[in-house]
Write a protein that holds these residues in place. Structure first.
Motif, PDB file in Angstrom:
ATOM      1  N   GLY A  21       0.781  -1.233   0.000  1.00 37.48           N
ATOM      2  CA  GLY A  21       0.000   0.000   0.000  1.00 37.48           C
ATOM      3  C   GLY A  21       0.808   1.275   0.000  1.00 37.48           C
ATOM      4  O   GLY A  21       0.271   2.349   0.259  1.00 37.48           O
ATOM      5  N   SER A  22       2.100   1.195  -0.342  1.00 35.49           N
ATOM      6  CA  SER A  22       2.944   2.396  -0.332  1.00 35.49           C
ATOM      7  C   SER A  22       3.000   3.093  -1.686  1.00 35.49           C
ATOM      8  O   SER A  22       3.653   4.115  -1.829  1.00 35.49           O
ATOM      9  CB  SER A  22       4.352   2.056   0.156  1.00 35.49           C
ATOM     10  OG  SER A  22       4.940   1.061  -0.649  1.00 35.49           O
ATOM     11  N   LEU A 123       9.813   2.748  -0.893  1.00 35.68           N
ATOM     12  CA  LEU A 123       8.651   3.604  -0.668  1.00 35.68           C
ATOM     13  C   LEU A 123       8.161   3.343   0.753  1.00 35.68           C
ATOM     14  O   LEU A 123       7.782   2.213   1.079  1.00 35.68           O
ATOM     15  CB  LEU A 123       7.543   3.297  -1.669  1.00 35.68           C
ATOM     16  CG  LEU A 123       7.681   3.953  -3.038  1.00 35.68           C
ATOM     17  CD1 LEU A 123       8.824   3.362  -3.831  1.00 35.68           C
ATOM     18  CD2 LEU A 123       6.395   3.845  -3.808  1.00 35.68           C
ATOM     19  N   PRO A 124       8.169   4.357   1.607  1.00 37.45           N
ATOM     20  CA  PRO A 124       7.739   4.150   2.995  1.00 37.45           C
ATOM     21  C   PRO A 124       6.222   4.024   3.095  1.00 37.45           C
ATOM     22  O   PRO A 124       5.487   4.411   2.179  1.00 37.45           O
ATOM     23  CB  PRO A 124       8.223   5.426   3.697  1.00 37.45           C
ATOM     24  CG  PRO A 124       8.220   6.467   2.625  1.00 37.45           C
ATOM     25  CD  PRO A 124       8.588   5.734   1.351  1.00 37.45           C
ATOM     26  N   ALA A 125       5.779   3.476   4.208  1.00 35.60           N
ATOM     27  CA  ALA A 125       4.335   3.409   4.467  1.00 35.60           C
ATOM     28  C   ALA A 125       3.770   4.829   4.426  1.00 35.60           C
ATOM     29  O   ALA A 125       4.402   5.773   4.887  1.00 35.60           O
ATOM     30  CB  ALA A 125       4.085   2.770   5.826  1.00 35.60           C
ATOM     31  N   TRP A 126       2.563   4.953   3.870  1.00 31.77           N
ATOM     32  CA  TRP A 126       1.950   6.269   3.704  1.00 31.77           C
ATOM     33  C   TRP A 126       0.444   6.109   3.931  1.00 31.77           C
ATOM     34  O   TRP A 126      -0.276   5.640   3.061  1.00 31.77           O
ATOM     35  CB  TRP A 126       2.247   6.788   2.309  1.00 31.77           C
ATOM     36  CG  TRP A 126       1.868   8.195   2.036  1.00 31.77           C
ATOM     37  CD1 TRP A 126       1.257   9.089   2.870  1.00 31.77           C
ATOM     38  CD2 TRP A 126       2.079   8.881   0.795  1.00 31.77           C
ATOM     39  NE1 TRP A 126       1.075  10.284   2.235  1.00 31.77           N
ATOM     40  CE2 TRP A 126       1.577  10.187   0.958  1.00 31.77           C
ATOM     41  CE3 TRP A 126       2.633   8.518  -0.427  1.00 31.77           C
ATOM     42  CZ2 TRP A 126       1.617  11.127  -0.059  1.00 31.77           C
ATOM     43  CZ3 TRP A 126       2.676   9.451  -1.440  1.00 31.77           C
ATOM     44  CH2 TRP A 126       2.175  10.744  -1.259  1.00 31.77           C
ATOM     45  N   ARG A 127       0.004   6.512   5.097  1.00 35.64           N
ATOM     46  CA  ARG A 127      -1.395   6.322   5.500  1.00 35.64           C
ATOM     47  C   ARG A 127      -2.380   6.958   4.516  1.00 35.64           C
ATOM     48  O   ARG A 127      -3.441   6.405   4.229  1.00 35.64           O
ATOM     49  CB  ARG A 127      -1.629   6.863   6.909  1.00 35.64           C
ATOM     50  CG  ARG A 127      -3.028   6.540   7.428  1.00 35.64           C
ATOM     51  CD  ARG A 127      -3.285   7.047   8.834  1.00 35.64           C
ATOM     52  NE  ARG A 127      -2.427   6.446   9.831  1.00 35.64           N
ATOM     53  CZ  ARG A 127      -2.645   5.276  10.421  1.00 35.64           C
ATOM     54  NH1 ARG A 127      -3.692   4.560  10.090  1.00 35.64           N
ATOM     55  NH2 ARG A 127      -1.814   4.815  11.330  1.00 35.64           N
ATOM     56  N   ASP A 128      -2.033   8.112   3.965  1.00 36.09           N
ATOM     57  CA  ASP A 128      -2.954   8.839   3.081  1.00 36.09           C
ATOM     58  C   ASP A 128      -3.319   8.074   1.804  1.00 36.09           C
ATOM     59  O   ASP A 128      -4.370   8.321   1.224  1.00 36.09           O
ATOM     60  CB  ASP A 128      -2.360  10.192   2.687  1.00 36.09           C
ATOM     61  CG  ASP A 128      -2.291  11.163   3.851  1.00 36.09           C
ATOM     62  OD1 ASP A 128      -2.874  10.875   4.926  1.00 36.09           O
ATOM     63  OD2 ASP A 128      -1.638  12.215   3.705  1.00 36.09           O
ATOM     64  N   ILE A 129      -2.460   7.173   1.354  1.00 43.38           N
ATOM     65  CA  ILE A 129      -2.762   6.434   0.126  1.00 43.38           C
ATOM     66  C   ILE A 129      -3.039   4.959   0.382  1.00 43.38           C
ATOM     67  O   ILE A 129      -3.407   4.239  -0.542  1.00 43.38           O
ATOM     68  CB  ILE A 129      -1.635   6.592  -0.924  1.00 43.38           C
ATOM     69  CG1 ILE A 129      -0.333   5.947  -0.445  1.00 43.38           C
ATOM     70  CG2 ILE A 129      -1.431   8.059  -1.289  1.00 43.38           C
ATOM     71  CD1 ILE A 129       0.729   5.830  -1.528  1.00 43.38           C
ATOM     72  N   ALA A 143       1.211  -3.124   7.752  1.00 39.98           N
ATOM     73  CA  ALA A 143       2.024  -2.731   6.600  1.00 39.98           C
ATOM     74  C   ALA A 143       3.275  -1.975   7.059  1.00 39.98           C
ATOM     75  O   ALA A 143       4.372  -2.215   6.551  1.00 39.98           O
ATOM     76  CB  ALA A 143       1.200  -1.882   5.641  1.00 39.98           C
ATOM     77  N   GLU A 144       3.111  -1.071   8.014  1.00 42.55           N
ATOM     78  CA  GLU A 144       4.267  -0.346   8.564  1.00 42.55           C
ATOM     79  C   GLU A 144       5.290  -1.316   9.146  1.00 42.55           C
ATOM     80  O   GLU A 144       6.491  -1.191   8.910  1.00 42.55           O
ATOM     81  CB  GLU A 144       3.822   0.596   9.683  1.00 42.55           C
ATOM     82  CG  GLU A 144       3.418   1.953   9.253  1.00 42.55           C
ATOM     83  CD  GLU A 144       3.127   2.846  10.463  1.00 42.55           C
ATOM     84  OE1 GLU A 144       3.584   3.998  10.428  1.00 42.55           O
ATOM     85  OE2 GLU A 144       2.468   2.385  11.420  1.00 42.55           O
ATOM     86  N   GLN A 145       4.809  -2.272   9.910  1.00 47.61           N
ATOM     87  CA  GLN A 145       5.708  -3.256  10.532  1.00 47.61           C
ATOM     88  C   GLN A 145       6.397  -4.105   9.468  1.00 47.61           C
ATOM     89  O   GLN A 145       7.583  -4.420   9.595  1.00 47.61           O
ATOM     90  CB  GLN A 145       4.929  -4.128  11.517  1.00 47.61           C
ATOM     91  CG  GLN A 145       4.472  -3.351  12.733  1.00 47.61           C
ATOM     92  CD  GLN A 145       3.486  -4.125  13.593  1.00 47.61           C
ATOM     93  OE1 GLN A 145       2.890  -5.111  13.177  1.00 47.61           O
ATOM     94  NE2 GLN A 145       3.306  -3.650  14.820  1.00 47.61           N
ATOM     95  N   VAL A 164      12.045   6.973  -1.510  1.00 47.02           N
ATOM     96  CA  VAL A 164      11.291   7.763  -2.479  1.00 47.02           C
ATOM     97  C   VAL A 164      10.354   8.666  -1.683  1.00 47.02           C
ATOM     98  O   VAL A 164       9.590   8.185  -0.843  1.00 47.02           O
ATOM     99  CB  VAL A 164      10.500   6.851  -3.443  1.00 47.02           C
ATOM    100  CG1 VAL A 164       9.673   7.674  -4.421  1.00 47.02           C
ATOM    101  CG2 VAL A 164      11.449   5.917  -4.186  1.00 47.02           C
ATOM    102  N   PRO A 165      10.413   9.975  -1.914  1.00 49.88           N
ATOM    103  CA  PRO A 165       9.588  10.894  -1.123  1.00 49.88           C
ATOM    104  C   PRO A 165       8.082  10.702  -1.342  1.00 49.88           C
ATOM    105  O   PRO A 165       7.652  10.236  -2.395  1.00 49.88           O
ATOM    106  CB  PRO A 165      10.011  12.289  -1.601  1.00 49.88           C
ATOM    107  CG  PRO A 165      11.056  12.109  -2.620  1.00 49.88           C
ATOM    108  CD  PRO A 165      11.243  10.655  -2.888  1.00 49.88           C
TER     109      PRO A 165
END
Length: 187
Positions: A21-22, A123-129, A143-145, A164-165
């Protein structure tokens, strides 16, 4: 695992990795056709298993799931030609082994034998997407873990990570393209 001595023998294969989901798939889809892309093997294995009511999934038979992913990822590697960006590479399998508390001995030889370019895009975890779907059933915290396990797997496998930002898909694509050109000159 070290990649020293392998730099000049490594094909122009790059990895795009990160937690579920990143935004990896969206980013791959935004890249120009001059770069070959390989879709994520985990999603393809899950989709195929669920379509045929198979058991090689993380919920039913994690060891079979990892074997199926290893087979598909290795086949993807062998089929690739020229500049290629993979949605997940073989080192991700170490994260799956850690997640399911399974031994790594089935994946380590292949990870060592088939190398990609030494820097992977993360690509880091990104809650918004973040969204769940038929194949992605892990919640955001999970997913973060999993992302933490992926970072550790790549570092342990001798890869550097370039984060990746969190930007628009087109900005992320431009970032990756720019760095692929730079990395091809230096790696």
């Amino acid at each position: 695992m070290s990649n020293s001595g392998l730099l000049f023998q490594t094909p122009p294969f790059f990895i795009l990795t990160g937690p579920p989901g990143s935004g990896k798939t969206s980013l791959l889809n935004a890249l120009p056709s001059q770069i070959s892309t390989v879709p994520e093997y985990a999603r393809r294995v899950l989709s195929a298993e669920r379509a045929r009511n198979g058991t090689a999934t993380g919920e039913q038979d994690p060891a079979a799931f990892i074997r199926a992913m290893l087979e598909m990822a290795t086949a993807d590697y062998h089929r690739a030609e020229g500049l290629t960006l993979f949605d997940r590479g073989l080192p991700d399998l170490l994260a799956f082994c850690a997640y399911y508390h399974l031994p790594e001995n089935t994946v380590l030889p292949t990870i060592g034998a088939f190398r990609y370019r030494p820097t992977a895009f993360f690509l880091p975890a990104w809650r918004d997407i973040f969204k769940t779907d038929a194949e992605r059933r892990l919640d955001y915290r999970g997913a973060e873990q999993f992302g933490t396990l992926i970072r550790a797997a790549y570092l342990r496998s001798g890869y550097g990570l370039l984060e990746v930002p969190k930007q628009s898909v087109s900005e992320r694509a431009a970032f990756v393209l720019r760095h692929i050109k730079d990395l091809q000159k230096t790696e």
